[in-house]
Design a protein around this motif. Structure first.
Motif, PDB file in Angstrom:
ATOM      1  N   ARG B 226     131.350   6.174 122.086  1.00 28.75           N
ATOM      2  CA  ARG B 226     132.627   6.592 121.486  1.00 28.75           C
ATOM      3  C   ARG B 226     133.714   5.576 121.789  1.00 28.75           C
ATOM      4  NH1 ARG B 226     133.534  12.447 123.878  1.00 28.75           N
ATOM      5  NH2 ARG B 226     131.954  11.737 125.341  1.00 28.75           N
ATOM      6  N   ALA B 229     133.301   2.612 119.650  1.00 29.05           N
ATOM      7  CA  ALA B 229     133.852   2.895 118.315  1.00 29.05           C
ATOM      8  C   ALA B 229     135.369   2.759 118.329  1.00 29.05           C
ATOM      9  CB  ALA B 229     133.440   4.292 117.862  1.00 29.05           C
ATOM     10  N   ALA B 230     135.999   3.283 119.381  1.00 34.29           N
ATOM     11  CA  ALA B 230     137.457   3.184 119.483  1.00 34.29           C
ATOM     12  C   ALA B 230     137.877   1.715 119.524  1.00 34.29           C
ATOM     13  CB  ALA B 230     137.954   3.923 120.726  1.00 34.29           C
ATOM     14  N   PHE B 360     128.289   5.077 119.216  1.00 32.75           N
ATOM     15  CA  PHE B 360     129.130   4.416 118.214  1.00 32.75           C
ATOM     16  C   PHE B 360     128.865   4.999 116.830  1.00 32.75           C
ATOM     17  CE2 PHE B 360     128.960   1.356 114.745  1.00 32.75           C
ATOM     18  CZ  PHE B 360     130.307   1.076 114.601  1.00 32.75           C
ATOM     19  N   ALA B 363     130.244   8.534 116.435  1.00 33.54           N
ATOM     20  CA  ALA B 363     131.709   8.544 116.350  1.00 33.54           C
ATOM     21  C   ALA B 363     132.161   8.068 114.981  1.00 33.54           C
ATOM     22  CB  ALA B 363     132.312   7.678 117.455  1.00 33.54           C
ATOM     23  N   SER B 364     131.486   7.060 114.474  1.00 33.87           N
ATOM     24  CA  SER B 364     131.841   6.541 113.155  1.00 33.87           C
ATOM     25  C   SER B 364     131.578   7.600 112.079  1.00 33.87           C
ATOM     26  CB  SER B 364     131.048   5.264 112.907  1.00 33.87           C
ATOM     27  OG  SER B 364     131.045   4.931 111.551  1.00 33.87           O
ATOM     28  N   GLN B 365     130.473   8.313 112.192  1.00 35.10           N
ATOM     29  CA  GLN B 365     130.181   9.393 111.233  1.00 35.10           C
ATOM     30  C   GLN B 365     131.209  10.509 111.357  1.00 35.10           C
ATOM     31  OE1 GLN B 365     128.162   8.911 108.979  1.00 35.10           O
ATOM     32  NE2 GLN B 365     126.252   7.932 109.602  1.00 35.10           N
ATOM     33  N   ARG B 366     131.612  10.799 112.597  1.00 33.69           N
ATOM     34  CA  ARG B 366     132.625  11.828 112.813  1.00 33.69           C
ATOM     35  C   ARG B 366     133.922  11.474 112.075  1.00 33.69           C
ATOM     36  NH1 ARG B 366     135.361  15.524 116.168  1.00 33.69           N
ATOM     37  NH2 ARG B 366     137.318  14.655 116.922  1.00 33.69           N
ATOM     38  N   LEU B 367     134.310  10.199 112.137  1.00 31.49           N
ATOM     39  CA  LEU B 367     135.526   9.782 111.432  1.00 31.49           C
ATOM     40  C   LEU B 367     135.363   9.941 109.923  1.00 31.49           C
ATOM     41  CD1 LEU B 367     136.948   6.682 113.326  1.00 31.49           C
ATOM     42  CD2 LEU B 367     137.438   9.105 113.623  1.00 31.49           C
ATOM     43  N   ASN B 368     134.158   9.668 109.424  1.00 32.35           N
ATOM     44  CA  ASN B 368     133.930   9.876 107.987  1.00 32.35           C
ATOM     45  C   ASN B 368     134.156  11.327 107.602  1.00 32.35           C
ATOM     46  OD1 ASN B 368     133.328   7.242 107.364  1.00 32.35           O
ATOM     47  ND2 ASN B 368     131.138   7.471 107.786  1.00 32.35           N
TER      48      ASN B 368
END
Lengths: 373, 373
Positions: B226, B229-230, B360, B363-368
């Protein structure tokens, strides 16, 4: 940009903005976030009542909240006279001499001198809660962590959720055990009261510690959409911002310069991210402030140790008032986070919010590109 | 997870790991990152030579780098005897008394007592560069910012890029002007030498200040996917990690306890994110260390002010050696970042890297999901 907090609060974006300015708070709510009005500056409950009436008329029916400053343990309060006795004369002399050395003019009317403290007193903070609950507020946040249990019960009975700031996972867990509904995870970078642990470490730590028991708002270091993306990537359900809206065009507190900006805005526009200090000189607890000739004076050799809360704020409240009425940007006592380095222009609230949303989207797309290689 | 640095370095993931352990460095490179071996512990160039030969044989042809400790300005070095004279006896007495109070046993062989300092000396750091360039290294990083110009030229002539740590945008820009190829943006949360500005604010500030002139590796507070990703959401091209690999299973430095863990690992496994301090006591410049009875002793009333670099490290090098040979986890002098609160188990390097990649991606999928509402 949508998390469960958007549905819960009826807001478009999970962007919560603490601000002492009702103009900014209302504009944030109108722009799709949740404006949270800081109450500490209202010594008189009637002033807060009038401002909240204004909010009701200027938020287009959009939700808003308020922020109070209330310790969980009710302090022995006494009268203003009793408290005054606890402040050493050497401290008073230091403050007087420093203001003279810095050329800060006296107040035009000395009668209000000690009033700056009242919002920090428990009884006054309770009056803020009482007044706020008569308005259609959607959130009460407490800058000092859990409010006392009876206040939480009172707020819940009105159907309003309670948010509390936390600088560690331990405190966050305790807040939730105390009945707090939303935790604001406030990293070291933040303005105002802040702990030692940086946002990058603190936010996911609190998210994991709470394990879904309460949503987390990320605070400390957020001024752009990229930082919103980072916060949400780290597991926060939304962001809690403050500093970045102090240079909003709608912010109208404080003395104006010829430029039309306020004195503190002028000071913040010039500052870099290195121009803050975290000191006990504002309230007695560590708080991040804009570095100024005032903070320098407290760092100089021979300066006294700050007093404990609430005595330090009482000690300096007259000085704060004098500085806030002066027109010298180099002598301000202003809580602000390290994001001040990015606050380089005056922008309308709507533009700040629009950048947060667009910047979040770009950052999220950037991660997709990186993920897909 | 792929950025331009992956192509440039021939690595699978833009994960750069600084570590004093060749076992960890090699495992990182084999796992698809870039292992960067810290050289400061090698007093003797021949020892480094032998370790780099081992690296060449154990990295399966994957790229790796080295990290040296070299100030930009060549200090007046003198002999060990000259430097010794600059250390006040009161400081020596404090160190001796503290070690006695803490029950740290003397060294088994006092002959090596002062050697701990040598890697911090300019001439020794230069010998590290000379030795490293005989090996197929892909990166030389300098923990103290820009190396001297002739060293940058020497490294570039060998076709090797130079990375330098920076704690502010101003320093980052200066490094690039000096010829540095990659900037490691080291936030306040980081272990070892670190500045005041938190990662959340510092990373995008350095990315924007460099404006594409050099890629930025994000450092300080990264231990999970995470956080990777940040970092990438904030504009970094990759991450620079250190602390999180000190509890790698492959890490084999230091005295072992019966548990099979080293003494420092034992200490780090127990620590929370609040258990670090940022002090000048390790080298003379502010560095974040694990809080221990040793750091407490320097915080106690009556403790002397730390000496400037390099004197402080010379002063305490014998103490560091004694503590590193002791089996008491409460008396260690160990640089580590606030991420230590998340270092709660011993894991193989490959597992740590796998979590970084998977975390990573999640987290990227979560942002999507959040972006698509």
């Amino acid at each position: 940009m949508r998390t469960e907090l958007c549905d819960r609060f009826g807001i478009e974006y999970p962007i919560f903005v603490f601000t002492p300015s009702e103009k900014v708070a209302a504009a944030v709510s109108r722009a799709g976030g949740l404006g949270v009005l800081g109450c500490v500056r209202f010594n008189d409950a009637e002033d807060l009542e009038n401002v909240l009436c204004w909010m009701d008329e200027n938020t287009d029916g959009k939700p808003y909240g308020v922020d109070v400053v209330m310790p969980a343990k009710v302090p022995t309060e006494g009268s203003a006279v009793d408290i005054d006795k606890l402040i050493p004369q050497t401290h008073r002399d230091f403050v007087d001499k420093t203001l003279a050395d810095l050329g800060v003019p006296p107040l035009s009317d000395d009668g209000d001198r000690n009033e700056g403290v009242l919002g920090w007193l428990h009884s006054v903070a309770r009056s803020h809660v009482d007044v706020a609950l008569k308005h259609p507020i959607k959130l009460i946040a407490n800058a000092l962590g859990s409010p006392p249990k009876d206040v939480i019960d009172q707020v819940h009975a009105a159907g309003v959720p309670v948010a509390a700031l936390a600088g560690s996972a331990k405190h966050a867990l305790r807040h939730v055990e105390n009945g707090v509904d939303i935790v604001v995870a406030q990293g070291h970078e933040a303005g105002g009261h802040t702990g030692e642990i940086g946002s990058m470490v603190l936010w996911p730590e609190i998210v994991d510690a709470l394990d879904g028991k309460a949503p987390v708002l990320a605070a400390g270091g957020i001024g752009t959409g990229r930082q919103v993306a980072a916060a949400l990537a780290l597991g926060a359900q939304g962001v809690w911002m403050g500093s970045a809206f102090l240079t909003a065009a709608e912010y109208d507190l404080g003395v104006r310069l010829e430029s039309g900006r306020s004195v503190v805005q002028e000071a913040m526009l010039k500052a870099t991210s290195a121009d803050t200090v975290r000191r006990r000189i504002y309230t007695g607890k560590p708080a991040r402030l804009l570095k100024s000739r005032w903070t320098d004076a407290w760092d100089a050799e021979g300066a006294p140790e700050p007093l404990p809360m609430p005595l330090q704020n009482i000690l300096v409240s007259g000085a704060h008032q004098r500085m806030s009425e002066s027109s010298d940007p180099s002598t301000v006592a202003m809580p602000v986070g390290q994001i001040v380095g990015r606050m380089n222009e005056i922008r309308p609230v709507a533009d700040i919010v629009a950048e947060l949303v667009e910047g979040f989207e770009s950052a999220s797309q950037r991660l997709n590109t990186i993920r897909e290689g």
